[in-house]
Design an enzyme around this catalytic site. Structure first.
Site, PDB file in Angstrom:
ATOM      1  N   HIS A 297       5.412   0.166   3.433  1.00 39.37           N
ATOM      2  CA  HIS A 297       6.288   1.189   2.841  1.00 39.37           C
ATOM      3  C   HIS A 297       7.625   0.578   2.426  1.00 39.37           C
ATOM      4  O   HIS A 297       8.129   0.813   1.317  1.00 39.37           O
ATOM      5  CB  HIS A 297       6.539   2.309   3.857  1.00 39.37           C
ATOM      6  CG  HIS A 297       5.426   3.283   4.003  1.00 39.37           C
ATOM      7  ND1 HIS A 297       4.890   3.977   2.939  1.00 39.37           N
ATOM      8  CD2 HIS A 297       4.742   3.704   5.100  1.00 39.37           C
ATOM      9  CE1 HIS A 297       3.941   4.789   3.371  1.00 39.37           C
ATOM     10  NE2 HIS A 297       3.818   4.639   4.686  1.00 39.37           N
TER      11      HIS A 297
ATOM     12  N   GLU B 110       1.492   5.308   0.272  1.00 35.04           N
ATOM     13  CA  GLU B 110       0.487   5.023   1.294  1.00 35.04           C
ATOM     14  C   GLU B 110      -0.437   3.894   0.876  1.00 35.04           C
ATOM     15  O   GLU B 110      -0.945   3.148   1.719  1.00 35.04           O
ATOM     16  CB  GLU B 110      -0.315   6.282   1.615  1.00 35.04           C
ATOM     17  CG  GLU B 110       0.447   7.316   2.411  1.00 35.04           C
ATOM     18  CD  GLU B 110       0.990   6.784   3.727  1.00 35.04           C
ATOM     19  OE1 GLU B 110       0.331   5.921   4.356  1.00 35.04           O
ATOM     20  OE2 GLU B 110       2.071   7.220   4.140  1.00 35.04           O
TER      21      GLU B 110
ATOM     22  N   HIS C 229       2.125  -1.593   8.879  1.00 36.58           N
ATOM     23  CA  HIS C 229       2.003  -0.411   8.011  1.00 36.58           C
ATOM     24  C   HIS C 229       3.369  -0.019   7.446  1.00 36.58           C
ATOM     25  O   HIS C 229       3.520   0.172   6.225  1.00 36.58           O
ATOM     26  CB  HIS C 229       1.414   0.749   8.820  1.00 36.58           C
ATOM     27  CG  HIS C 229       1.280   2.033   8.069  1.00 36.58           C
ATOM     28  ND1 HIS C 229       0.103   2.452   7.496  1.00 36.58           N
ATOM     29  CD2 HIS C 229       2.192   3.011   7.790  1.00 36.58           C
ATOM     30  CE1 HIS C 229       0.288   3.615   6.906  1.00 36.58           C
ATOM     31  NE2 HIS C 229       1.550   3.982   7.069  1.00 36.58           N
ATOM     32  N   GLU C 230       4.350   0.074   8.314  1.00 39.02           N
ATOM     33  CA  GLU C 230       5.684   0.474   7.849  1.00 39.02           C
ATOM     34  C   GLU C 230       6.313  -0.608   6.974  1.00 39.02           C
ATOM     35  O   GLU C 230       7.091  -0.299   6.064  1.00 39.02           O
ATOM     36  CB  GLU C 230       6.585   0.810   9.037  1.00 39.02           C
ATOM     37  CG  GLU C 230       6.077   1.961   9.914  1.00 39.02           C
ATOM     38  CD  GLU C 230       5.786   3.239   9.151  1.00 39.02           C
ATOM     39  OE1 GLU C 230       6.435   3.487   8.116  1.00 39.02           O
ATOM     40  OE2 GLU C 230       4.888   3.991   9.579  1.00 39.02           O
TER      41      GLU C 230
END
Length: 500
Positions: free
Chosen positions: A268, A294, A264-265
């Site tokens: 980003h 997101e 997930h990170e």
């Protein structure tokens, strides 16, 4: 300065870059506070961040910026330059409405609140956090009233994170997902299918998890020359196109938590590192907003990181990293990574379906807090009631309840809806990428992510904040922003997994 660039525009950029540099400095100090700063450093850090935030506000609202904006408005600008002026003007006008003293108060109180939240969470005691949370809520109400005293304060705060889709769109999407996901979650719960959980009975060292996380980040294409991986109490990403750092957390009984959080990170960071370097310090070198941010993290976490071909790709790495998994194949790992936990209390560990019920809970609570319809002291009880209502499970303590998220300690009210807006956008973007590139399963299975990454660079990252959110989505996908792709995606995926 280019010979054909109006002087007023260059003056505006020169002034704004100073603002942007201060913001980047604040980001580094905030990262340090959450990752490496000694426990005793909080009082000084609070003052440092307050001063820098005040200076940034002063520069952004300075007459030099106002004059440059007015002059640029009269100049002959191309479309990109007009977009830059639009973004700076919007930021300038919101900032100019708020006194510097209030900005410094919010910054100092948020820095102080971080330490209080971490202690309160460790001791599972909301009463420790309640007084400072009440102060932050009041400060944010004041902030919204300074910008527009006649509007819903929560709508004003929401626009800090998603300035263009509007709170009405967020409410409509959340309502649509609540209506359509709950029956799907219920059907999953009624299914006779039980997905495997190969990690259930083991313990997994932090070192082994970190080594695997680093390996997967490398496989995904994380640029270690411009990034780093650390641990924090709550996973986050911080930085820009030259220096973008990710953090994760490791649970000894649940390595899936770290893996999904790390991927997930990565999403980003991949977005931030893909912004145009030559436009650093300007809106053209900045991310569009948190909904788009997101969308990138959720795309990599879910559409790639929870896919069957991805787990077939990394199955040998996972088996090699942890003992006791010698007989587990990629299909079992894939199914385990997509188990629906309707009894799960923790948002960051939630599956794709129930995740959005976690967002609904937070959205409803923080909206009522900001609008004065809920007292801070009542948050834990209301939180627990809503979890029972939406997920059929009740937290046993504050740490797994109202203290689990870091966002309110930062004073970030209006942030949570962007998680769902981003998830919806991710599905729409991924579908458009497959329309252009063909089925991506084979490429993911082979560890070939370049085509997808190039597509995202071309259709999202390179534009920075040139386009509004809805314009960017339509440009990338050919359609207006819609939740249909997300609902089709999860319905097809979980119907197959649970034989619905």
């Amino acid at each position: 300065m280019s010979a054909d660039t109006p002087q007023a525009y260059d003056d505006l950029l020169e002034a704004y870059r100073r603002v942007s540099n201060l913001e980047s400095a604040v980001g580094v100090l905030s990262w340090d506070q959450q990752v490496t700063m000694p426990d005793g450093g909080a009082p000084a850090r609070s003052r440092q961040l307050s001063t820098l935030s005040g200076l940034r506000h002063e520069l952004l609202t300075d007459d030099e910026v106002a004059d440059a904006l007015d002059a640029a408005a009269e100049a002959d600008l191309n479309d990109e330059q007009q977009a830059v002026v639009r973004e700076i003007r919007r930021e300038h006008e919101r900032a100019a409405a708020v006194p510097r003293e209030l900005i410094e108060q919010i910054s100092a109180k948020s820095s102080e609140a971080l330490e209080v939240w971490e202690s309160a969470k460790a001791e599972s005691d909301f009463s420790q956090f309640a007084p400072i949370l009440e102060e932050l809520v009041e400060l944010r109400r004041e902030y919204a009233a300074e910008i527009d005293p006649d509007r819903d304060p929560y709508a004003v705060l929401f626009e800090e994170y998603e300035p263009y889709l509007g709170l009405e769109t967020a409410e409509e999407v959340l309502e649509q997902l609540r209506e359509e996901l709950v029956p799907l979650i219920d059907a999953v719960g009624d299914s006779d299918v039980t997905l495997p959980d190969p990690f259930a009975d083991g313990t997994y060292s932090e070192q082994a998890q970190e080594e695997l996380s680093r390996e997967i980040l490398t496989d995904l294409g994380y640029d270690w020359e411009r990034g780093r991986l650390d641990t924090s109490s709550h996973p986050f990403t911080s930085g820009n196109q030259f220096d973008c750092r990710v953090t994760t957390r490791f649970l000894e009984d649940d390595p899936l938590s770290a893996l999904t959080a790390t991927i997930h990170e990565f999403g980003h960071a991949f977005y931030s590192l893909g912004l145009p370097q030559e436009e650093y310090g300007t809106p053209l070198g900045s991310s569009r907003n948190l909904s788009v941010h997101e969308s990138q993290s959720r795309l990599w976490e879910n559409h790639v990181g929870r896919s069957r071909p991805f787990w077939e790709l990394i199955e040998e790495d996972v088996r090699g990293a942890f003992d006791g998994l010698e007989d587990v194949d990629g299909e079992a790992f894939y199914r385990a990574a997509n188990r629906v936990y309707d009894d799960n209390l923790i948002r960051v560990d939630a599956d794709e379906l129930t995740y959005h019920m976690h967002i609904v809970v937070r959205f409803e609570i923080e909206r009522d807090l900001v609008n004065g319809d809920l007292d801070v002291e009542d948050v834990p009880e209301v939180w627990n009631d809503k979890y029972e209502q939406y997920l059929g499970v009740r937290p046993e303590n504050d740490a797994e309840g109202a203290l689990q998220d870091i966002h309110w300690s930062h004073g970030n009210f209006g942030y949570f809806p962007t998680y769902t807006l981003g998830s919806v956008m991710a599905a729409q973007l991924y579908a458009a990428a497959e329309d252009d590139l063909g089925d991506l399963d084979e490429a993911i299975h082979e560890g070939e992510f370049e085509d997808l990454q190039t597509w995202l660079r071309e259709n999202v990252h390179r534009h920075g904040a040139r386009y509004t959110t809805d314009e960017l989505v339509e440009l990338a996908t050919g359609e207006s922003y819609t939740a249909d792709y997300f609902l089709d995606y999860v319905t097809e995926k979980y119907s197959e997994l649970y034989e619905l």
